[in-house]
Write a protein that holds these residues in place. Sequence first.
Motif, mmCIF file in Angstrom:
data_model
loop_
_atom_site.group_PDB
_atom_site.id
_atom_site.type_symbol
_atom_site.label_atom_id
_atom_site.label_comp_id
_atom_site.label_asym_id
_atom_site.label_seq_id
_atom_site.Cartn_x
_atom_site.Cartn_y
_atom_site.Cartn_z
ATOM 1 N N SER A 34 6.222 -29.484 9.970
ATOM 2 C CA SER A 34 6.218 -30.645 10.855
ATOM 3 C C SER A 34 5.191 -30.484 11.960
ATOM 4 O O SER A 34 4.478 -31.424 12.306
ATOM 5 N N ALA A 37 1.611 -31.017 10.602
ATOM 6 C CA ALA A 37 1.374 -32.177 9.739
ATOM 7 C C ALA A 37 0.132 -32.948 10.153
ATOM 8 O O ALA A 37 -0.641 -33.398 9.311
ATOM 9 N N SER A 38 -0.053 -33.110 11.469
ATOM 10 C CA SER A 38 -1.200 -33.891 11.930
ATOM 11 C C SER A 38 -2.511 -33.237 11.560
ATOM 12 O O SER A 38 -3.535 -33.907 11.440
ATOM 13 N N ALA A 41 -2.160 -32.900 6.970
ATOM 14 C CA ALA A 41 -1.858 -34.024 6.092
ATOM 15 C C ALA A 41 -2.199 -35.367 6.723
ATOM 16 O O ALA A 41 -1.577 -36.372 6.457
ATOM 17 N N ALA A 42 -3.225 -35.381 7.586
ATOM 18 C CA ALA A 42 -3.604 -36.605 8.272
ATOM 19 C C ALA A 42 -4.249 -37.606 7.331
ATOM 20 O O ALA A 42 -4.213 -38.809 7.577
ATOM 21 N N THR A 43 -4.865 -37.138 6.267
ATOM 22 C CA THR A 43 -5.459 -37.993 5.247
ATOM 23 C C THR A 43 -4.927 -37.556 3.890
ATOM 24 O O THR A 43 -4.442 -36.424 3.743
ATOM 25 N N ARG A 78 3.155 -27.656 2.820
ATOM 26 C CA ARG A 78 2.528 -28.799 3.477
ATOM 27 C C ARG A 78 2.051 -29.849 2.471
ATOM 28 O O ARG A 78 1.956 -31.027 2.802
ATOM 29 N N GLN A 166 2.778 -41.217 1.750
ATOM 30 C CA GLN A 166 2.771 -40.910 3.180
ATOM 31 C C GLN A 166 4.169 -40.996 3.757
ATOM 32 O O GLN A 166 4.882 -41.983 3.558
ATOM 33 N N ASP A 169 5.851 -36.609 7.852
ATOM 34 C CA ASP A 169 5.044 -35.409 8.046
ATOM 35 C C ASP A 169 3.642 -35.547 7.464
ATOM 36 O O ASP A 169 2.953 -34.540 7.251
ATOM 37 N N GLY A 170 3.231 -36.781 7.196
ATOM 38 C CA GLY A 170 1.887 -36.969 6.663
ATOM 39 C C GLY A 170 1.890 -37.198 5.166
ATOM 40 O O GLY A 170 2.924 -37.506 4.571
ATOM 41 N N TRP A 171 0.732 -37.018 4.556
ATOM 42 C CA TRP A 171 0.582 -37.251 3.122
ATOM 43 C C TRP A 171 1.082 -36.062 2.315
ATOM 44 O O TRP A 171 0.810 -34.909 2.659
ATOM 45 N N ARG A 172 1.823 -36.353 1.223
ATOM 46 C CA ARG A 172 2.360 -35.307 0.362
ATOM 47 C C ARG A 172 2.154 -35.679 -1.105
ATOM 48 O O ARG A 172 2.122 -36.855 -1.474
#
Length: 218
Positions: A34, A37-38, A41-43, A78, A166, A169-172
């Motif tokens: 968490s 995440a920025s 997994a920002a993109t 992540r 998305q 916690d961002g893209w997974r």
Amino acid sequence: MKRCLMSSLGMMALLTGAVPALGVNPAQAARSTSATASLSAATPQAPIEALYNALDKSEHSTAGVGKRSAMIAPLVDRAFDMEAILKRSIGLHYEHLSSSERSSLITAFRHFTVARYVSTFKPGTDAVFTVVNTIQQDGRTIVHTTIGGKDDPNGTPTPIDYVMAQGPDGWRITDILLDGHISQVAAQRADFKTIFNEKGANGLARSLTTKADDFLRE
């Protein structure tokens, strides 16, 4: 290289593993995921690029399986939405599992994923990881990548695409597509359900853990 990848990534719908075996506490992993995440997994491409960087470092490392596992595990955490993959692989039965059964499955699933990567991209593998681009297709966000190596026939890399979603916690990653169209979640669902129906959630967790431990033997 392609045969190796198809064999190894063909199991990636069963992605995860035993945190204790890797020396990582699940709660700590969740907080770390968490918090970063920025950054990771920002993109849609970011978590895959980070995972590929870890795999590249692993295959050029002289460390043993324990250290290589520790190197790869945080990036697997992540990059993948483990629970989303489990839900799709098990189906409606997942909703009826107890919290302890879900926890055991996610733990074993993660261990399996990390171990498979450690086993496939071991030192000397000489794989080349390339993130190509991100597209929207049939309402899905897909990141195109290739994995190649010096032993590829005619020098042709293997296309490995990732279906991304998305969340908080961002893209997974929620699925892996081999050769651009072969869904690994779909391909694994029958085998996954067979083990689950015969041995239950705990039996499936034990099976994944056993396979993961086999991968980590050098």
